[in-house]
Design an enzyme around this catalytic site. Sequence first.
Site, PDB file in Angstrom:
ATOM      1  CE  LYS A   1      19.328   1.441  59.510  1.00  0.00           C
ATOM      2  NZ  LYS A   1      20.941   1.540  59.474  1.00  0.00           N
TER       3      LYS A   1
ATOM      4  CG  ASP B   1      20.345   3.854  56.797  1.00  0.00           C
ATOM      5  OD1 ASP B   1      21.228   3.203  57.388  1.00  0.00           O
ATOM      6  OD2 ASP B   1      19.616   3.428  55.729  1.00  0.00           O
TER       7      ASP B   1
END
Length: 452
Positions: free
Chosen positions: A132, A172
């Site tokens: 991430k 995201d």
Amino acid sequence: MTSRPDRSTALAHLHAEIVRRNPAEHEFHQAAREVLDSLGPALAARSEYRDPGLVERLIEPERQIIFRVPWQDDQGCVHVNRGFRIEYNSALGPYKGGLRFHPSVNLGIIKFLGFEQVFKNALTGLGIGGGKGGSDFDPQGRSDAEVMRFCQSFMTELYRHIGEYTDVPAGDIGVGSREIGYLFGQYRRITNRWEGGVLTGKRAGWGGSLIRPEATGYGNVLFAEAMLHERGEDLEGQTAVVSGSGNVALYTIQKLIALGANPVTCSDSSGYVVDEKGIDLELLCQIKEVERGRVSTYAERRGSSARFVPGGRVWEVPADLALPSATQNELDEDAAATLIRNGVKAVSEGANMPTTPKAVQLLQQAGVAFGPGKAANAGGVAVSALEMTQNASRTTWKADQVENELARIMTDIHNTCAETAERYGSPGDYVTGANIAGFERVADAVLAQGVI
Ligand code: GLU
């Protein structure tokens, strides 16, 4: 054989170590604790999982990259943001996971998201590791040109760490197809390679997959439907509260409507909208996607069926289903108690870790079906993996093909979680099922590949 109390003491000690070694990373502590709390039965059943160092290796990211991102705004003023990429675990495939651009981003947030991603990606069964990244850059109110300059500066550092066989970022919060376009352009320019599989969430027409924008929301609704089917119920006619108004929320609303349910809310950081007639998706998309506006505008334009509640939370609206689709820890104990009082049947997480641990406990004790994000919202990253497949084979699938495959994957994830929970003596507990099933897949690969 280690006895049961020793094992839980060992896991508690490990959690204390995590807190000590990663100070002030509260969301990471929370995500790690939730997984550790589920693992007892798996460690009891399989001696190889008690290998010293196995759980420790899953907790410690393989690599953590933090970098400076300087950029100039439209007035020529220089800003300095911080960029992150946490390459968490690559035992099952290249690191895979989104980039979040939001002022709340810090190391702890990206680590919690990366940690969740490892298990989520394992649950898809598609051969992707977990990672991430992101930045504390706030795209809100920035011009296209400013966003482009920021993305170019961000990629000028990130490019050296990623690649289709190494690490594959995507979107995201705050990163959609516009940002992915700017990031891809800069990667292509610096490397002089047309490497489609280096980023997912690209626009259709230059390597993007159809149904990728829809996938997280659609997948979450399918997961909620599967949980209801287990209880002999259906989505038809159920009222739903949805939080958020980004990509996940919009396509959750769309799929709920398509399957006969009635979504009545959406929200942003300023408050929420409740619409008695059900959300008018066309109007909401016009405001959010075309105008990049706020949800209060929806209430102004919709007429008497809708009202805007400044500062309020959607959980106070009575509903059969709740689909938190905004951000972490948005559904707390009080909200859970209100939902239970109002007779909620299922809660399914479209966002990552939107429900606090206390709230999860309350919901489960009240017999509410609870779908944890690492299972329920895995549809997004699953279609990202299908995008990588299409890029590698230089083909483009039709929307139907992607959607059928997404439905198959979500059913598979649901069944895997349900069977695993059953196998470890917690029938109907999707949290235990998701955590142990994800853990088993990653742990088996980590053990087989030696101490690295
Ligand atoms: N950000 C999404 C998630 O939380 C998608 C990641 C991806 O497509 O790689 O799973």
